[in-house]
Design a protein around this motif. Structure first.
Motif, PDB file in Angstrom:
ATOM      1  N   UNK A 179       0.736  -0.976   0.055  1.00 53.50           N
ATOM      2  CA  UNK A 179       0.021  -0.045   0.034  1.00 53.50           C
ATOM      3  C   UNK A 179       0.862   1.279  -0.039  1.00 53.50           C
ATOM      4  N   UNK A 180       1.882   1.585   0.840  1.00 51.12           N
ATOM      5  CA  UNK A 180       2.676   2.800   0.805  1.00 51.12           C
ATOM      6  C   UNK A 180       3.228   2.608  -0.471  1.00 51.12           C
ATOM      7  N   UNK A 181       3.826   1.618  -1.054  1.00 49.34           N
ATOM      8  CA  UNK A 181       4.556   1.555  -2.279  1.00 49.34           C
ATOM      9  C   UNK A 181       3.971   2.173  -3.412  1.00 49.34           C
ATOM     10  N   UNK A 182       2.726   1.605  -3.607  1.00 49.33           N
ATOM     11  CA  UNK A 182       1.528   2.089  -4.725  1.00 49.33           C
ATOM     12  C   UNK A 182       1.369   3.601  -4.409  1.00 49.33           C
ATOM     13  N   UNK A 183       1.189   3.910  -3.080  1.00 49.36           N
ATOM     14  CA  UNK A 183       0.852   5.508  -3.122  1.00 49.36           C
ATOM     15  C   UNK A 183       2.168   6.381  -3.453  1.00 49.36           C
ATOM     16  N   UNK A 184       3.343   6.098  -3.042  1.00 46.98           N
ATOM     17  CA  UNK A 184       4.453   6.713  -3.093  1.00 46.98           C
ATOM     18  C   UNK A 184       4.787   6.612  -4.618  1.00 46.98           C
ATOM     19  N   UNK A 185       4.789   5.619  -5.350  1.00 49.58           N
ATOM     20  CA  UNK A 185       5.290   5.530  -6.716  1.00 49.58           C
ATOM     21  C   UNK A 185       4.486   6.539  -7.438  1.00 49.58           C
ATOM     22  N   UNK A 186       3.411   6.758  -7.213  1.00 49.16           N
ATOM     23  CA  UNK A 186       2.593   7.675  -8.114  1.00 49.16           C
ATOM     24  C   UNK A 186       3.104   9.383  -7.647  1.00 49.16           C
ATOM     25  N   UNK A 187       3.841   9.543  -7.076  1.00 50.16           N
ATOM     26  CA  UNK A 187       4.731  11.019  -7.106  1.00 50.16           C
ATOM     27  C   UNK A 187       5.625  10.973  -8.238  1.00 50.16           C
ATOM     28  N   UNK A 188       6.062   9.630  -8.833  1.00 52.53           N
ATOM     29  CA  UNK A 188       7.224   9.713  -9.945  1.00 52.53           C
ATOM     30  C   UNK A 188       6.808  10.503 -10.805  1.00 52.53           C
ATOM     31  N   UNK A 189       5.381  10.567 -11.311  1.00 50.14           N
ATOM     32  CA  UNK A 189       5.138  11.371 -12.420  1.00 50.14           C
ATOM     33  C   UNK A 189       4.995  12.787 -12.409  1.00 50.14           C
ATOM     34  N   UNK A 190       5.040  13.379 -11.264  1.00 47.50           N
ATOM     35  CA  UNK A 190       4.959  14.857 -11.162  1.00 47.50           C
ATOM     36  C   UNK A 190       6.244  15.553 -11.799  1.00 47.50           C
ATOM     37  N   UNK A 191       7.371  14.580 -11.635  1.00 47.51           N
ATOM     38  CA  UNK A 191       8.583  15.042 -12.205  1.00 47.51           C
ATOM     39  C   UNK A 191       8.773  15.061 -13.747  1.00 47.51           C
ATOM     40  N   UNK A 192       7.783  14.439 -14.355  1.00 53.65           N
ATOM     41  CA  UNK A 192       7.841  13.997 -15.737  1.00 53.65           C
ATOM     42  C   UNK A 192       6.788  14.951 -16.638  1.00 53.65           C
ATOM     43  N   UNK A 193       5.906  15.560 -16.023  1.00 55.58           N
ATOM     44  CA  UNK A 193       4.769  16.177 -16.771  1.00 55.58           C
ATOM     45  C   UNK A 193       5.206  17.180 -17.608  1.00 55.58           C
ATOM     46  N   UNK A 194       5.928  18.213 -16.948  1.00 54.19           N
ATOM     47  CA  UNK A 194       6.503  19.336 -17.620  1.00 54.19           C
ATOM     48  C   UNK A 194       7.384  19.005 -18.770  1.00 54.19           C
ATOM     49  N   UNK A 195       8.400  18.122 -18.564  1.00 53.84           N
ATOM     50  CA  UNK A 195       9.261  17.658 -19.541  1.00 53.84           C
ATOM     51  C   UNK A 195       8.593  16.958 -20.662  1.00 53.84           C
ATOM     52  N   UNK A 196       7.569  16.309 -20.409  1.00 56.68           N
ATOM     53  CA  UNK A 196       6.623  15.654 -21.412  1.00 56.68           C
ATOM     54  C   UNK A 196       6.147  16.669 -22.326  1.00 56.68           C
ATOM     55  N   UNK A 197       5.402  17.644 -21.590  1.00 55.99           N
ATOM     56  CA  UNK A 197       4.724  18.574 -22.373  1.00 55.99           C
ATOM     57  C   UNK A 197       5.839  19.557 -23.406  1.00 55.99           C
ATOM     58  N   UNK A 198       6.891  19.749 -22.575  1.00 61.85           N
ATOM     59  CA  UNK A 198       7.791  20.525 -23.577  1.00 61.85           C
ATOM     60  C   UNK A 198       8.566  19.714 -24.628  1.00 61.85           C
ATOM     61  N   UNK A 199       8.908  18.474 -24.389  1.00 57.34           N
ATOM     62  CA  UNK A 199       9.445  17.809 -25.338  1.00 57.34           C
ATOM     63  C   UNK A 199       8.595  16.966 -26.531  1.00 57.34           C
ATOM     64  N   UNK A 200       7.022  17.236 -26.243  1.00 60.85           N
ATOM     65  CA  UNK A 200       6.041  16.729 -27.203  1.00 60.85           C
ATOM     66  C   UNK A 200       6.018  14.967 -27.265  1.00 60.85           C
ATOM     67  N   UNK A 201       6.089  14.509 -26.046  1.00 64.75           N
ATOM     68  CA  UNK A 201       6.292  13.111 -25.715  1.00 64.75           C
ATOM     69  C   UNK A 201       5.204  12.618 -24.795  1.00 64.75           C
ATOM     70  N   UNK A 202       3.895  13.089 -24.744  1.00 59.64           N
ATOM     71  CA  UNK A 202       2.953  12.726 -23.829  1.00 59.64           C
ATOM     72  C   UNK A 202       2.724  11.309 -23.969  1.00 59.64           C
TER      73      UNK A 202
END
Length: 421
Positions: A89-112
């Motif tokens: 349970x803690x692992x599943x919750x915590x792993x979902x913070x990984x994506x917040x580091x990627x959102x802006x780069x994905x938008x800027x690089x056009x690779x959503x």
């Protein structure tokens, strides 16, 4: 006074210790995400393995910029700790913070990605480390929301509700200017892009851990983030950064390599610190001096930045070998006895502080810097004696000791400083 540790190295933007650390972290991210698969749901495993692959496809400079942020460093350390605990349970919750580091780069690089990105929401906020704008959602929002990108708009789905934010509102390049979108909030950014922020979930987690840890209770830890920050605090740090940049442009260039985030906090007992699991963050309070005292604030920034620098140097070269590794010594820098590592760190930091103060005196910035320089040189001289009597050194350590002694000898003579016995 050209040297490897104090000045010459500070002028080199490509730092081999930092490069080694970041390359190693960059290489393991997809491998670790794959190893997590048996310990989380299949759906989450598929999503985060796909996100890790998309991360790996980003240009290397973009990847390095993502992981060279203190929030990613702390996130990754905590992810490894939770993984070792083996609790799903803690692992599943915590792993979902990984994506917040990627959102802006994905938008800027056009690779959503072709699928919605799950995102953990905390205090109704979605923050993007390294980016000066974040999203504040209505109170009724879910803890996990799903982000999609359509027609230059970010869509955030919670329950059956979809919130729409234009990419332009989120990516607006003008620093310290509020967005017109009611959900998009601006955080303070200092000169040359350093973030000034204490409101992130990971800051709260660190302070809660330190305040409750038995090891820290001897210091009376009562750390509390200053959130929200005021214009006055921002202006104080702007002036301090400008002073450090003016007096020591070489140290300033190095600081920009290492320091991404300044976290102001309140405490009756703690002044400033860095945390090895928060590489790139400097934590500062007004326990000793107000942020409005630009000389002390600039000095503290250099102080903590120098700890970060030596921490990475020690990753590749041990520098010193204490005669007895378990011994503690009377420290010129602290009231409590310290291990030899603490004495060495203190000497390194005070050497750099002496350079900063001496340059400021030569520039006519006031007697206050001269008085502080005398105090710094006295403590540095006593620390070097303790280190010399109780350690042997690597070749690089011998060089460092010679540099620090040269600082003492040069400024004693140049400024007629008498060392107290």
């Amino acid at each position: 006074m050209k040297d490897d540790f104090l000045l010459e190295r500070a002028q080199i933007k490509e730092d081999k210790e930092l490069t080694f650390y970041l390359d190693r972290l960059d290489s393991v991210i997809p491998k670790v995400m794959d190893k997590l698969r048996p310990y989380i749901s299949n759906e989450l495993a598929d999503i985060h393995n796909s996100l890790a692959c998309l991360y790996q496809d980003l240009p290397k400079d973009v990847r390095i910029n993502i992981i060279n942020h203190p929030f990613f460093c702390y996130y990754w350390v905590k992810l490894m700790e939770i993984f070792r605990d083996g609790k799903q349970a803690p692992l599943e919750r915590w792993i979902q913070l990984f994506s917040r580091h990627l959102v802006i780069p994905f938008i800027q690089q056009g690779c959503w990605p072709s699928f919605p990105i799950p995102m953990l929401v905390y205090n109704h906020e979605i923050r993007f480390p390294g980016h000066p704008r974040h999203i504040v959602l209505p109170n009724e929002v879910d803890e996990i929301v799903y982000l999609s990108l359509e027609k230059k708009c970010l869509l955030i789905k919670s329950h059956e509700q979809i919130y729409t934010i234009s990419v332009k509102d989120l990516l607006e390049p003008t620093l310290n200017v509020e967005s017109k979108h009611p959900f998009v909030k601006q955080r303070y950014t200092l000169v040359d892009g350093i973030e000034l922020d204490a409101g992130d979930l990971l800051v709260e987690m660190l302070f809660n851990k330190m305040n409750s840890n038995e090891r820290y209770k001897v210091y009376g830890y009562d750390l509390a983030a200053i959130n929200p920050l005021s214009d006055e605090i921002y202006d104080n740090f702007q002036r301090a950064c400008a002073l450090l940049k003016k007096v020591c442009p070489d140290y300033w260039e190095e600081l920009l390599n290492y320091t991404k985030l300044i976290v102001p906090y309140t405490s009756k007992y703690s002044s400033t610190f860095t945390e090895s699991n928060y590489l790139g963050a400097v934590f500062m309070s007004e326990k000793r001096q107000s942020f409005s005292d630009e000389m002390y604030t600039a000095e503290h920034l250099l102080h903590e930045q120098s700890h970060l620098r030596l921490t990475l140097v020690l990753e590749s070269d041990p520098i010193f070998f204490p005669e007895y590794s378990d011994n503690r010594y009377v420290s010129p820098f602290r009231q409590d006895q310290r291990p030899m590592l603490g004495i060495v760190h203190g000497a390194f930091v005070f050497s750099r502080m002496a350079v900063f103060l001496a340059r400021g005196v030569k520039m006519g910035l006031g007697d206050k810097l001269k008085y502080r320089l005398e105090e710094v040189i006295d403590k540095l001289d006593r620390a070097l004696e303790i280190i010399r009597l109780n350690c042997t050194f690597t070749d690089r350590g011998e060089s460092l000791m010679a540099e620090m002694q040269r600082v003492v000898d040069t400024y004693q003579k140049e400024f007629n400083i008498l060392i107290r016995s």
